[in-house]
Design a protein around this motif. Structure first.
Motif, PDB file in Angstrom:
ATOM      1  N   GLY A  33       9.854   6.433   3.437  1.00 60.83           N
ATOM      2  CA  GLY A  33      11.203   5.895   3.246  1.00 60.83           C
ATOM      3  C   GLY A  33      11.828   5.477   4.563  1.00 60.83           C
ATOM      4  N   ASP A  34      11.664   6.289   5.595  1.00 63.28           N
ATOM      5  CA  ASP A  34      12.198   5.935   6.918  1.00 63.28           C
ATOM      6  C   ASP A  34      11.510   4.684   7.455  1.00 63.28           C
ATOM      7  OD1 ASP A  34      13.939   8.083   6.889  1.00 63.28           O
ATOM      8  OD2 ASP A  34      12.524   9.434   7.898  1.00 63.28           O
ATOM      9  N   TYR A  35      10.216   4.546   7.175  1.00 63.33           N
ATOM     10  CA  TYR A  35       9.492   3.350   7.613  1.00 63.33           C
ATOM     11  C   TYR A  35      10.090   2.096   6.976  1.00 63.33           C
ATOM     12  CZ  TYR A  35       5.854  -0.209   7.470  1.00 63.33           C
ATOM     13  OH  TYR A  35       5.188  -1.410   7.546  1.00 63.33           O
ATOM     14  N   PHE A  36      10.253   2.136   5.662  1.00 61.51           N
ATOM     15  CA  PHE A  36      10.816   0.969   4.973  1.00 61.51           C
ATOM     16  C   PHE A  36      12.218   0.660   5.481  1.00 61.51           C
ATOM     17  CE2 PHE A  36       7.744   1.760   1.363  1.00 61.51           C
ATOM     18  CZ  PHE A  36       7.099   0.547   1.498  1.00 61.51           C
ATOM     19  N   LYS A  37      12.985   1.682   5.678  1.00 58.86           N
ATOM     20  CA  LYS A  37      14.354   1.494   6.167  1.00 58.86           C
ATOM     21  C   LYS A  37      14.337   0.788   7.518  1.00 58.86           C
ATOM     22  CE  LYS A  37      18.002   4.371   8.107  1.00 58.86           C
ATOM     23  NZ  LYS A  37      18.397   5.751   8.404  1.00 58.86           N
ATOM     24  N   HIS A  38      13.463   1.250   8.393  1.00 67.68           N
ATOM     25  CA  HIS A  38      13.394   0.662   9.733  1.00 67.68           C
ATOM     26  C   HIS A  38      13.019  -0.812   9.669  1.00 67.68           C
ATOM     27  CE1 HIS A  38      12.449   0.315  14.010  1.00 67.68           C
ATOM     28  NE2 HIS A  38      11.278  -0.209  13.661  1.00 67.68           N
ATOM     29  N   HIS A  39      11.993  -1.142   8.884  1.00 69.81           N
ATOM     30  CA  HIS A  39      11.491  -2.516   8.890  1.00 69.81           C
ATOM     31  C   HIS A  39      12.370  -3.467   8.081  1.00 69.81           C
ATOM     32  CE1 HIS A  39       7.828  -2.053  11.202  1.00 69.81           C
ATOM     33  NE2 HIS A  39       7.697  -0.857  10.654  1.00 69.81           N
ATOM     34  N   LEU A  40      12.986  -2.979   7.025  1.00 71.52           N
ATOM     35  CA  LEU A  40      13.876  -3.868   6.278  1.00 71.52           C
ATOM     36  C   LEU A  40      15.112  -4.217   7.095  1.00 71.52           C
ATOM     37  CD1 LEU A  40      13.783  -2.548   2.611  1.00 71.52           C
ATOM     38  CD2 LEU A  40      13.403  -4.889   3.338  1.00 71.52           C
ATOM     39  N   PHE A  60       9.483  -1.090  -1.108  1.00 74.54           N
ATOM     40  CA  PHE A  60      10.643  -0.184  -1.066  1.00 74.54           C
ATOM     41  C   PHE A  60      11.225   0.029  -2.464  1.00 74.54           C
ATOM     42  CE2 PHE A  60      15.191   0.612   0.297  1.00 74.54           C
ATOM     43  CZ  PHE A  60      14.936   1.887   0.761  1.00 74.54           C
ATOM     44  N   VAL A  61      11.183  -1.007  -3.303  1.00 76.91           N
ATOM     45  CA  VAL A  61      11.662  -0.862  -4.683  1.00 76.91           C
ATOM     46  C   VAL A  61      10.829   0.175  -5.431  1.00 76.91           C
ATOM     47  CG1 VAL A  61      11.788  -2.044  -6.914  1.00 76.91           C
ATOM     48  CG2 VAL A  61      12.722  -3.130  -4.879  1.00 76.91           C
ATOM     49  N   GLN A  62       9.514   0.142  -5.240  1.00 72.62           N
ATOM     50  CA  GLN A  62       8.656   1.139  -5.879  1.00 72.62           C
ATOM     51  C   GLN A  62       9.050   2.550  -5.441  1.00 72.62           C
ATOM     52  OE1 GLN A  62       4.844  -0.451  -4.512  1.00 72.62           O
ATOM     53  NE2 GLN A  62       4.373  -1.130  -6.579  1.00 72.62           N
ATOM     54  N   LEU A  63       9.381   2.696  -4.160  1.00 74.05           N
ATOM     55  CA  LEU A  63       9.768   4.008  -3.640  1.00 74.05           C
ATOM     56  C   LEU A  63      11.089   4.473  -4.226  1.00 74.05           C
ATOM     57  CD1 LEU A  63       9.551   6.390  -1.652  1.00 74.05           C
ATOM     58  CD2 LEU A  63      10.614   4.932   0.074  1.00 74.05           C
ATOM     59  N   THR A  64      12.104   3.606  -4.227  1.00 77.98           N
ATOM     60  CA  THR A  64      13.427   4.024  -4.708  1.00 77.98           C
ATOM     61  C   THR A  64      13.412   4.339  -6.198  1.00 77.98           C
ATOM     62  OG1 THR A  64      14.029   1.683  -4.978  1.00 77.98           O
ATOM     63  CG2 THR A  64      14.680   2.759  -2.935  1.00 77.98           C
ATOM     64  N   GLU A  65      12.627   3.597  -6.983  1.00 79.59           N
ATOM     65  CA  GLU A  65      12.536   3.893  -8.409  1.00 79.59           C
ATOM     66  C   GLU A  65      11.897   5.259  -8.638  1.00 79.59           C
ATOM     67  OE1 GLU A  65      10.405   0.619 -10.026  1.00 79.59           O
ATOM     68  OE2 GLU A  65      12.188  -0.670 -10.205  1.00 79.59           O
ATOM     69  N   LEU A  84       0.836  -1.210   0.000  1.00 77.97           N
ATOM     70  CA  LEU A  84       0.000   0.000   0.000  1.00 77.97           C
ATOM     71  C   LEU A  84       0.867   1.255   0.000  1.00 77.97           C
ATOM     72  CD1 LEU A  84      -2.667   1.531   0.238  1.00 77.97           C
ATOM     73  CD2 LEU A  84      -2.595   1.141   2.710  1.00 77.97           C
ATOM     74  N   LEU A  85       1.887   1.276   0.846  1.00 73.65           N
ATOM     75  CA  LEU A  85       2.763   2.451   0.902  1.00 73.65           C
ATOM     76  C   LEU A  85       3.530   2.621  -0.406  1.00 73.65           C
ATOM     77  CD1 LEU A  85       4.119   2.186   4.561  1.00 73.65           C
ATOM     78  CD2 LEU A  85       2.439   3.797   3.663  1.00 73.65           C
ATOM     79  N   GLY A  86       3.952   1.500  -1.004  1.00 70.66           N
ATOM     80  CA  GLY A  86       4.627   1.601  -2.303  1.00 70.66           C
ATOM     81  C   GLY A  86       3.711   2.172  -3.367  1.00 70.66           C
ATOM     82  N   THR A  87       2.436   1.769  -3.340  1.00 72.61           N
ATOM     83  CA  THR A  87       1.464   2.322  -4.301  1.00 72.61           C
ATOM     84  C   THR A  87       1.245   3.807  -4.069  1.00 72.61           C
ATOM     85  OG1 THR A  87       0.346   0.172  -4.405  1.00 72.61           O
ATOM     86  CG2 THR A  87      -0.891   2.079  -5.171  1.00 72.61           C
ATOM     87  N   LEU A  88       1.152   4.202  -2.805  1.00 71.77           N
ATOM     88  CA  LEU A  88       0.923   5.616  -2.488  1.00 71.77           C
ATOM     89  C   LEU A  88       2.099   6.495  -2.905  1.00 71.77           C
ATOM     90  CD1 LEU A  88      -0.740   5.296   1.044  1.00 71.77           C
ATOM     91  CD2 LEU A  88      -1.848   5.824  -1.125  1.00 71.77           C
ATOM     92  N   CYS A  89       3.313   5.928  -2.849  1.00 75.12           N
ATOM     93  CA  CYS A  89       4.489   6.721  -3.251  1.00 75.12           C
ATOM     94  C   CYS A  89       4.429   7.142  -4.711  1.00 75.12           C
ATOM     95  CB  CYS A  89       5.766   5.920  -3.010  1.00 75.12           C
ATOM     96  SG  CYS A  89       6.217   5.794  -1.288  1.00 75.12           S
ATOM     97  N   LYS A  90       3.753   6.345  -5.534  1.00 74.28           N
ATOM     98  CA  LYS A  90       3.667   6.670  -6.956  1.00 74.28           C
ATOM     99  C   LYS A  90       2.799   7.898  -7.216  1.00 74.28           C
ATOM    100  CE  LYS A  90       4.256   1.886  -8.475  1.00 74.28           C
ATOM    101  NZ  LYS A  90       3.645   0.754  -9.191  1.00 74.28           N
ATOM    102  N   LEU A  91       2.064   8.340  -6.196  1.00 80.01           N
ATOM    103  CA  LEU A  91       1.195   9.501  -6.382  1.00 80.01           C
ATOM    104  C   LEU A  91       1.973  10.807  -6.361  1.00 80.01           C
ATOM    105  CD1 LEU A  91      -1.751   8.493  -4.013  1.00 80.01           C
ATOM    106  CD2 LEU A  91      -1.404   7.923  -6.396  1.00 80.01           C
ATOM    107  N   LEU A  92       3.245  10.765  -5.952  1.00 82.47           N
ATOM    108  CA  LEU A  92       4.040  12.001  -5.917  1.00 82.47           C
ATOM    109  C   LEU A  92       4.245  12.501  -7.337  1.00 82.47           C
ATOM    110  CD1 LEU A  92       5.681  13.747  -3.810  1.00 82.47           C
ATOM    111  CD2 LEU A  92       7.689  12.606  -4.732  1.00 82.47           C
TER     112      LEU A  92
END
Length: 1291
Positions: free
Chosen positions: A1084-1091, A1107-1112, A1054-1062
């Motif tokens: 991004g901080d959330y993904f970093k923490h959990h990964l 996280f891949v969706q976010l970094t791309e 869900l968070l990866g999908t939401l990042c695409k809205l930027l």
């Protein structure tokens, strides 16, 4: 077979400002058409293609004009406007080329006036000072010099100004690039602008040489000379700058040689200068002072390898190698370049450099061929096949013909082919076929094993020199040997290409040697008979690849061989029907007929009417035990060379016969082939029906009708409709409740093809309407497919319903829709994971219903009447927003309850289903065209907050050191009491309060937050529940774990999908998009923490997907703060790995858990064509950690080994990771010596990954298989392992 739609050409129209339009109107004449009125009419058109047609009328009009009209102010005004229009158009606009072509044919009397207009326009262009507008000016200069006499004349008049602009642009772009260091997007744009500027400078020197030669060079103080020196100096700087793109450096190498060639005197000494540069033997006293001052960095003894490579390229491309114009010095330079390139081949490891080197070596062979034509006898001796230089080049070929890069393998074959031509040139007049050099090569290549891929291309080149017959004299079984190799798909294309070369050459040899066709039987015995034997008795893979690769080429070479094949196979078809493991003669016959028909070598109706093959024979093939025989028989019916060939009645009946028995095939590949072939048949029906409609409409073409078919067009069309209707009936019957997954998959896929193919665009006749075949029962059947446990069935049913949604909704009443919606809401909280997928598809289907708000949602969500009034809001958007509100409200309540009892949540209301439905609903929304932006912003903020809250509830489980067993599985109170003590003893340090004790869940209990301090409260509560006749429900550790890691998975997606809205133009303003920059940073901080802290593989693998969706997305952002985040995150985690901090939360067990995934995602986000700086930085840090000098840093070493393993396995890094393979192997082998088991284990895993990366995936069960081997030279060159002193100590 299916016709491709023609691509429409888009032409942007040009516009004139108000002032220019007024000028044209002033000169226009209403009573007759003149130049001004025509140009005015053209400017008023809004369609670019229409403007092109209008502009083409200008030249005939100007040719009719009076020669004295050159003095007419109207003509000057029109030419001025044409010039300004030309320079305003982009270089890719077809209008620009049309204008250039038009002005090239300008009458002589107007040429002077046109040049003046163009000079004036060009002078204005050269005044541009904005660096980011330089590209437009450079493009205009380039277009002026490309076959445009008027443009070239204008540049000639402004030669010094153009030269000055180019010098300035190179310096300005270089400085701007330096100031934007770190901004990848801007730097990439600037480097491409720089590349264009260098190319335009070279064009200027090449195409206008007369302007920079002669007396101008005698005065070193002249402006042109100084400008040329500046261009030379800038090109040298770019050549030496390793931070620039490789294409910029390569072009700079060309420019350095070109500019030096233009300036150097005497020209005869230039080859010696270039030789000295390449060999590092330049003496400043022998070189002109201007060269030393501008190219001093090139006069060093040791130049970087890349610079040497690009200089070699420049010399080969820019110097004249034909006609022996450079004399002995040129021949020496040619040989020196070859020796330098060969020495570089063992030094350059990066994939891009290796590809460039192979390409430049191929260019060298072409230059050598050109030089040999008029070369000296000495050069012919040194380039003879028996010379040392050719021997070294052959070694290069043998080393690189199996290189991982396709480009290198292709160039290697080209080099070999050119070497053969070079040798043929040196032995002109001798008998090539008996030449010892060719004979040695043939014997050497034949002695190699057939698994060597490079052998095939080289043998094919030799066939052209010595002939197939001479090679077969050495071994007559070569064709059979090559066919045996074709069971390996990786070798089949190479083998088929070699066979094609050989049998084509052999046929040509026979045709020349024998006047009659008596040779055909001998040719069949060599090339066709072995094929038929293998088709009948060979294994599945071998026969498949031979049919795909070899058979079409054989039939193309000699179509008459088909008759020979049919005779031989028909004779034994009855006796050799085949089995489930062998095709038999019948299967071979089907394969040959299918291939022949698909390639246009036969007509099915002809061979059936001639009795060559019967309907019963085809039926036997359609129900054969061997799956591929069934597919070949179906392909015979469906595949044709012409997409408009009419489908006969016999074919339709055979197709119906086939579908009765084969929809339930258990093989996925067979199902896919069936669906693909039937799709081709439906396309053929659609295409041929259009032809039949045209024939019916055009009654004057009766003779055409008689030739095409004996049946009446309307009769055929009616048969088509009846056939398609019967097919659909059969497919819907197969979707009965309880039907198997294969049957459902096949039926839904075929129905989807029918719906897609027969929904034709406007203007074409629609022969079949699938929606007319739909009734309420069939809609219900499709909806029931959502209940399948296979998601691909759900997806196919959803896709089909979307195509039929208008008729589907009409056939559903309000009550039924309400029940469907209630079912979807209930399924979204099921404890069975596939139920929430069903709920998602159901909701995604229902949101397209216009009445969903009134029928279903009003009782759940407060209705907003303003949305009904806003007609611009789409139904899908309104319904999706309401559904997400409902799901979000439910999941927020469930999170609140889960905080009190995670066990209750796992058993009764796992939250991941709701989140999955929310993500699915978001993914089908058109975010670029939303009307309710304010509502969606609020919704996105709530979704992000909900994700964090849900993650906080479930993360203690997946971040635990032992997530698989934290909850005891016992419901007995005594067992729970005993386990209480165990939990206290083994409790992990990173756990949560509710893991302090064993628990029992009581279903429907009013008390939901029991905490057991000892066994006594357990007894009293149990008694109370028994007194109330409540049922006890056991909750296992697996149930809790599944609930938690699936919740983490859905939150990540869900968070990866939401990042695409930027938005791509990201700023900190909240109005720019549905999600803000600050929210993206927090995600991004959330993904970093959990990964970095999750222990459960399922959790961190799926967090990685988000996280891949976010970094791309971050790598494409314009916001500098966002774009630099991946680099900052990477630096931080590498520092933490190196620090050996005891307080670090990084997991050193479980193969470093999510850390490798985290780093993979950061590295994979780098642009494909970048310098891969992040990868280089990471490897620079990890390689020393993986092979430390002391044993004090065990945990960093384990992390480094695990991360390297993940990186070497990552296919997205491609060939960029190959230069580090040697260091990786060294680290892995040295790790075997460690006394620490964790290091030895990680080293073993790394070594296994590296072996796969070097030799490829194991493709055979045989441990000594020849398929996974590498030649010694290539392994040594790529690995450099033999040079490692550390490894030698381990022996």
């Amino acid at each position: 077979m299916v016709l491709k739609k023609k691509k429409e050409v888009q032409v942007d129209a040009f516009l004139l400002d108000h002032q220019k339009l007024e000028k044209l109107q002033r000169f226009s004449k209403a009573e007759e058409q003149n130049l001004a009125s025509l140009l005015l009419h053209c400017a008023q058109l809004s369609n670019g293609i229409q403007q092109i047609q209008c502009i083409k009328q200008i030249m005939p009009l100007m040719k009719k004009m009076d020669p004295n009209s050159a003095c007419d102010p109207m003509v000057k005004t029109c030419l001025d406007i044409l010039g300004e229009t030309y320079f305003s158009l982009s270089i890719k606009n077809p209008l620009k080329k049309v204008l250039a072509s038009l002005l090239n044919g300008l009458p002589e009397q107007f040429m002077t006036l046109a040049v003046q207009s163009f000079v004036c326009c060009l002078r204005e262009e050269l005044k541009t000072t904005d660096i980011y507008l330089y590209r437009k000016v450079l493009d205009n200069l380039a277009s002026c010099m490309e076959d445009f006499s008027l443009g070239r004349a204008s540049i000639k008049n402004l030669f010094e100004e153009v030269l000055q602009f180019l010098v300035k642009s190179l310096l300005d772009i270089q400085e701007e690039n330096r100031q934007n260091h770190g901004n990848c997007i801007v730097q990439t744009q600037l480097m491409h602008d720089l590349l264009v500027a260098i190319k335009v400078s070279m064009m200027l020197v090449q195409k206008l040489q007369e302007n920079i030669q002669g007396s101008l060079w005698k005065h070193h103080e002249s402006f042109v000379w100084q400008s040329m020196c500046s261009l030379l100096k800038s090109s040298t700087d770019f050549l030496m700058d390793a931070t620039l793109l490789q294409t910029v450096q390569t072009t700079s190498g060309l420019a350095v040689i070109l500019f030096t060639k233009a300036m150097y005197e005497p020209v005869e000494g230039l080859p010696s200068l270039v030789s000295d540069l390449l060999l590092g033997s330049v003496k400043h006293t022998d070189v002109p002072a201007w060269f030393v001052s501008n190219c001093g960095t090139l006069c060093m003894e040791e130049l970087p390898d890349s610079v040497l490579l690009f200089l070699c390229h420049g010399a080969l491309a820019m110097l004249e190698w034909k006609n022996g114009s450079m004399g002995e010095n040129g021949e020496k330079l040619l040989l020196d370049i070859a020796s330098v390139l060969l020495s570089l081949s063992s030094e350059l490891k990066e994939s891009s450099m290796a590809a460039s080197l192979s390409r430049i070596l191929a260019i060298w062979t072409n230059s050598a061929l050109a030089a040999l034509i008029s070369g000296s006898p000495n050069l012919k001796i040194k380039l003879n096949g028996n010379s040392d230089l050719i021997g070294k080049l052959l070694e290069y070929i043998y080393t690189h013909w199996e290189h991982p890069l396709d480009a290198v393998r292709h160039q290697t074959k080209l080099i070999f082919k050119n070497l053969l031509q070079i040798h043929r040139t040196t032995i002109t007049g001798s008998n090539e076929k008996s030449d010892p050099f060719f004979a040695r090569l043939v014997k050497r290549l034949l002695s190699l094993e057939w698994h060597v891929k490079g052998k095939y291309g080289c043998l094919g080149c030799l066939v052209e020199c010595v002939g197939t017959e001479n090679i077969l004299q050495l071994d007559r079984t070569i064709p059979v040997q090559i066919l045996d190799v074709m069971s390996d798909q990786s070798l089949a294309p190479y083998a088929s290409d070699l066979l094609e070369t050989m049998f084509t050459n052999h046929k040509a040899h026979f045709t020349l040697s024998f006047q009659e066709s008596t040779w055909i039987d001998q040719w069949h015995d060599i090339w066709v008979s072995p094929l038929l034997v293998i088709l009948c008795e060979g294994n599945h893979d071998q026969t498949t690849y031979i049919i795909d690769y070899y058979l079409p080429k054989l039939l193309k070479c000699n179509p008459d061989s088909l008759g020979y094949m049919i005779r031989i196979l028909q004779a034994s078809a009855d006796a050799n029907l085949g089995s489930c493991s062998a095709r038999g003669a019948l299967g071979a016959l089907m394969a040959c007929l299918r291939t022949a028909r698909a390639h246009g070598h036969l007509e099915l109706s002809n061979i059936m009417s001639n009795g060559l093959i019967s309907t019963e024979c085809i039926k036997q093939g359609l129900v054969h035990q061997h799956n591929q025989v069934c597919i070949d028989a179906l392909g015979l019916l469906c595949e044709t060379h012409r997409s408009t060939e009419i489908v006969s009645m016999e074919e339709m009946q055979l197709i119906q016969f086939f579908m009765m028995y084969n929809l339930n095939s258990q093989s996925p590949s067979v199902r896919q082939q069936i669906c693909s072939l039937l799709r081709k048949l439906f396309c053929r029906i659609q295409e041929s029906s259009q032809v039949l409609y045209k024939l019916e409409q055009n009654k004057t073409k009766e003779e055409l009708l008689e030739n095409s078919t004996k049946r009446h067009p309307l009769g055929i069309l009616q048969q088509y409709k009846e056939f398609m209707s019967s097919v659909c009936d059969r497919l819907f019957e197969a979707l009965f409740p309880g039907s198997s997954h294969p049957t459902r998959f096949s039926s839904l896929t075929i129905l989807g093809s029918v719906a897609e193919i027969f929904s034709v665009p406007e203007g074409q006749v629609r022969i079949f309407h699938l929606d007319q075949e739909i009734d309420s029962t069939r809609v219900q059947t499709l909806i029931q497919c959502f209940a399948s446990t296979f998601e691909e069935v759900k997806a196919l049913a959803f896709k089909l319903l979307m195509k039929l949604r208008d008729v589907a909704f009409k056939l559903q009443d309000s009550e039924n829709l309400g029940l469907l919606f209630q079912a979807a809401v209930d399924l979204s909280t099921s404890t069975k994971p596939y139920d929430c997928v069903t709920a998602s598809y159901l909701l995604n289907f229902l949101v397209h219903h216009k009445g969903l708000q009134h029928i279903c949602l009003e009782q759940w969500v407060e209705h907003n009447a303003e949305m009904d009034e806003n007609t611009s809001v789409s139904t899908v958007e309104v319904n999706t927003l309401a559904v997400i509100k409902l799901l979000l409200a439910n999941v927020e309540e469930e999170i609140f309850r889960a905080r009190k009892s995670l066990l209750q949540a796992a058993a009764s209301f796992p939250m991941y289903g709701r989140v999955h439905c929310i993500t699915g609903a978001l993914q089908q929304l058109p975010f670029n065209n939303l009307a309710l932006v304010a509502e969606w912003k609020e919704m996105v903020a709530r979704l992000i907050l909900m994700s964090y809250r849900l993650s906080a509830v479930v993360s203690p489980v997946v971040q635990s050191s032992s997530p698989e067993g934290l909850i005891p599985m016992d419901s007995d109170s005594e067992s729970a009491g005993r386990l209480q003590m165990i939990l206290h003893e083994i409790q992990p340090q990173d756990t949560n309060d509710y893991f302090m004790q064993a628990k029992i869940l009581k279903e429907h209990c009013k008390v939901q937050s029991e905490k057991l301090a000892d066994c006594r409260p357990m007894e009293s509560i149990s008694t109370e529940i028994r007194g109330e006749e409540r049922q006890t429900c056991d909750v296992t550790a697996q149930m809790v774990l599944v609930c938690c890691w699936r919740s983490m998975k859905e939150v990540s997606l869900l968070l990866g999908t939401l990042c695409k809205l930027l938005p791509s133009q990201a700023t900190s303003e909240p109005s720019d998009g549905l999600i803000t920059v600050e929210q993206v940073k927090n995600i991004g901080d959330y993904f970093k923490h959990h990964l970095l802290q999750s222990r459960h593989r399922g959790a961190f693998e799926l967090a990685y997907a988000g996280f891949v969706q976010l970094t791309e997305m971050l790598s494409r952002c314009d916001s500098e703060s966002l774009r630099k985040m991946p680099e900052q995150w990477l630096s931080y985690v590498l520092e933490e790995i190196k620090s050996c901090d005891p307080s670090s939360t990084l997991c050193a067990t479980r193969r470093s858990a999510g850390i490798p995934f985290y780093i993979q995602a950061l590295l994979a986000s780098e642009p494909k064509k970048s310098k891969t700086d992040l990868l280089k930085m990471t490897m620079k840090e990890l390689i020393p950690l993986a092979a430390p000098l002391n044993e004090s840093s065990v945990i960093p070493q384990v992390h480094a080994l695990n991360i390297l393993r993940a990186l070497f396995r990552d296919t997205r890094l491609g060939e960029n990771i190959m230069p580090y393979v040697a260091d990786g192997i060294q680290a892995a082998v040295l790790g075997f010596m460690s006394p620490v088991w964790a290091v030895r284990n990680s080293s073993t895993l790394l070594f296994s990954a590296l072996i796969t990366r070097i030799f490829g995936v194991k493709r055979g069960k045989d441990e000594n298989s020849k398929k996974n081997r590498l030649i010694v030279q290539h392994f040594s060159v790529s690995g450099r392992l033999h040079t490692s002193k550390s490894l030698s100590k381990t022996k």
